[in-house]
Design a protein around this motif. Structure first.
Motif, PDB file in Angstrom:
ATOM      1  N   THR A  90     -45.578  36.448  -3.826  1.00 15.07           N
ATOM      2  CA  THR A  90     -46.148  35.126  -4.165  1.00 15.07           C
ATOM      3  C   THR A  90     -44.974  34.200  -3.627  1.00 15.07           C
ATOM      4  O   THR A  90     -43.880  34.483  -3.853  1.00 15.07           O
ATOM      5  N   VAL A  91     -45.280  32.988  -3.238  1.00 18.15           N
ATOM      6  CA  VAL A  91     -44.393  32.004  -3.094  1.00 18.15           C
ATOM      7  C   VAL A  91     -44.724  30.701  -3.716  1.00 18.15           C
ATOM      8  O   VAL A  91     -45.860  30.177  -3.718  1.00 18.15           O
ATOM      9  N   ARG A  92     -43.498  30.065  -4.218  1.00 17.29           N
ATOM     10  CA  ARG A  92     -43.653  28.796  -4.639  1.00 17.29           C
ATOM     11  C   ARG A  92     -42.843  27.656  -4.317  1.00 17.29           C
ATOM     12  O   ARG A  92     -41.436  27.956  -4.210  1.00 17.29           O
ATOM     13  N   GLY A  93     -43.091  26.565  -3.969  1.00 16.86           N
ATOM     14  CA  GLY A  93     -42.420  25.449  -3.653  1.00 16.86           C
ATOM     15  C   GLY A  93     -42.498  24.310  -4.404  1.00 16.86           C
ATOM     16  O   GLY A  93     -43.475  23.755  -4.618  1.00 16.86           O
ATOM     17  N   GLU A  94     -41.214  23.581  -4.453  1.00 18.12           N
ATOM     18  CA  GLU A  94     -41.371  22.349  -5.183  1.00 18.12           C
ATOM     19  C   GLU A  94     -40.453  21.432  -4.689  1.00 18.12           C
ATOM     20  O   GLU A  94     -39.262  21.616  -4.325  1.00 18.12           O
ATOM     21  N   ILE A  95     -41.176  20.134  -4.755  1.00 16.78           N
ATOM     22  CA  ILE A  95     -40.136  19.050  -3.949  1.00 16.78           C
ATOM     23  C   ILE A  95     -40.398  17.971  -5.188  1.00 16.78           C
ATOM     24  O   ILE A  95     -41.306  17.490  -5.564  1.00 16.78           O
ATOM     25  N   ARG A  96     -38.997  17.587  -5.664  1.00 15.99           N
ATOM     26  CA  ARG A  96     -39.144  16.520  -6.656  1.00 15.99           C
ATOM     27  C   ARG A  96     -38.595  15.132  -6.162  1.00 15.99           C
ATOM     28  O   ARG A  96     -37.708  15.240  -5.571  1.00 15.99           O
ATOM     29  N   THR A 134     -43.831  14.967  -8.355  1.00 20.65           N
ATOM     30  CA  THR A 134     -43.383  16.294  -8.138  1.00 20.65           C
ATOM     31  C   THR A 134     -44.512  17.107  -7.254  1.00 20.65           C
ATOM     32  O   THR A 134     -45.683  16.945  -7.422  1.00 20.65           O
ATOM     33  N   ILE A 135     -43.986  17.691  -5.932  1.00 18.36           N
ATOM     34  CA  ILE A 135     -45.053  18.138  -5.271  1.00 18.36           C
ATOM     35  C   ILE A 135     -44.849  19.716  -5.438  1.00 18.36           C
ATOM     36  O   ILE A 135     -43.954  20.357  -5.104  1.00 18.36           O
ATOM     37  N   LEU A 136     -46.266  20.507  -5.754  1.00 11.68           N
ATOM     38  CA  LEU A 136     -45.971  21.860  -5.859  1.00 11.68           C
ATOM     39  C   LEU A 136     -46.889  22.495  -4.807  1.00 11.68           C
ATOM     40  O   LEU A 136     -47.850  22.125  -4.525  1.00 11.68           O
ATOM     41  N   LEU A 137     -46.216  23.624  -4.332  1.00 14.49           N
ATOM     42  CA  LEU A 137     -47.022  24.334  -3.411  1.00 14.49           C
ATOM     43  C   LEU A 137     -47.188  25.777  -3.949  1.00 14.49           C
ATOM     44  O   LEU A 137     -46.038  26.313  -4.033  1.00 14.49           O
ATOM     45  N   ASP A 138     -48.151  26.680  -4.058  1.00 16.36           N
ATOM     46  CA  ASP A 138     -48.143  27.865  -4.307  1.00 16.36           C
ATOM     47  C   ASP A 138     -48.991  28.856  -3.153  1.00 16.36           C
ATOM     48  O   ASP A 138     -49.852  28.174  -2.531  1.00 16.36           O
ATOM     49  N   GLY A 139     -48.464  29.823  -2.940  1.00 14.24           N
ATOM     50  CA  GLY A 139     -49.013  30.738  -1.652  1.00 14.24           C
ATOM     51  C   GLY A 139     -48.875  32.168  -2.161  1.00 14.24           C
ATOM     52  O   GLY A 139     -48.205  32.604  -3.095  1.00 14.24           O
ATOM     53  N   GLU A 163     -42.316  30.990   7.149  1.00 12.47           N
ATOM     54  CA  GLU A 163     -43.469  29.805   7.633  1.00 12.47           C
ATOM     55  C   GLU A 163     -43.615  29.020   6.284  1.00 12.47           C
ATOM     56  O   GLU A 163     -43.704  27.728   6.479  1.00 12.47           O
ATOM     57  N   PHE A 164     -43.775  29.582   5.167  1.00 14.17           N
ATOM     58  CA  PHE A 164     -43.856  28.948   3.916  1.00 14.17           C
ATOM     59  C   PHE A 164     -42.518  28.063   3.611  1.00 14.17           C
ATOM     60  O   PHE A 164     -42.518  26.906   3.189  1.00 14.17           O
ATOM     61  N   GLN A 165     -41.242  28.439   4.122  1.00  9.06           N
ATOM     62  CA  GLN A 165     -40.004  27.683   3.727  1.00  9.06           C
ATOM     63  C   GLN A 165     -40.189  26.552   4.755  1.00  9.06           C
ATOM     64  O   GLN A 165     -39.658  25.486   4.212  1.00  9.06           O
TER      65      GLN A 165
END
Length: 77
Positions: A23-29, A7-12, A60-62
């Motif tokens: 806050t933004v959080r992205g997750e790629i499984r 899992t890749i997690l991105l927090d911003g 931009e985060f998306q």
């Protein structure tokens, strides 16, 4: 059997004038290689006063999450 999922997690944080507006959080499984983004408005007043900039940074985060998702899918081929 050992089953490992990546899992890749991105927090911003979207910061305006030194304060967190959202806050933004992205997750790629790797289970399905689909990513998703969650967004949380932390300071509604600050967000509303800077809505255009906040939405720009959210977009931009998306796009970063989509790019990383595409890269993960391409690396599996």
């Amino acid at each position: 059997m050992l089953n490992i999922n990546k899992t890749i997690l991105l927090d911003g944080q979207i910061i305006i004038d030194g304060q967190v507006a959202a806050t933004v959080r992205g997750e790629i499984r790797d289970i399905d290689n689909n990513g998703f983004v969650t967004q949380t408005i932390v300071n509604q007043e600050l967000f509303d006063a800077n809505k255009i900039e906040c939405r720009k940074q959210m977009q931009e985060f998306q796009e970063l999450v989509w790019k990383m998702e595409d890269e993960e899918k391409a690396s599996e081929k």
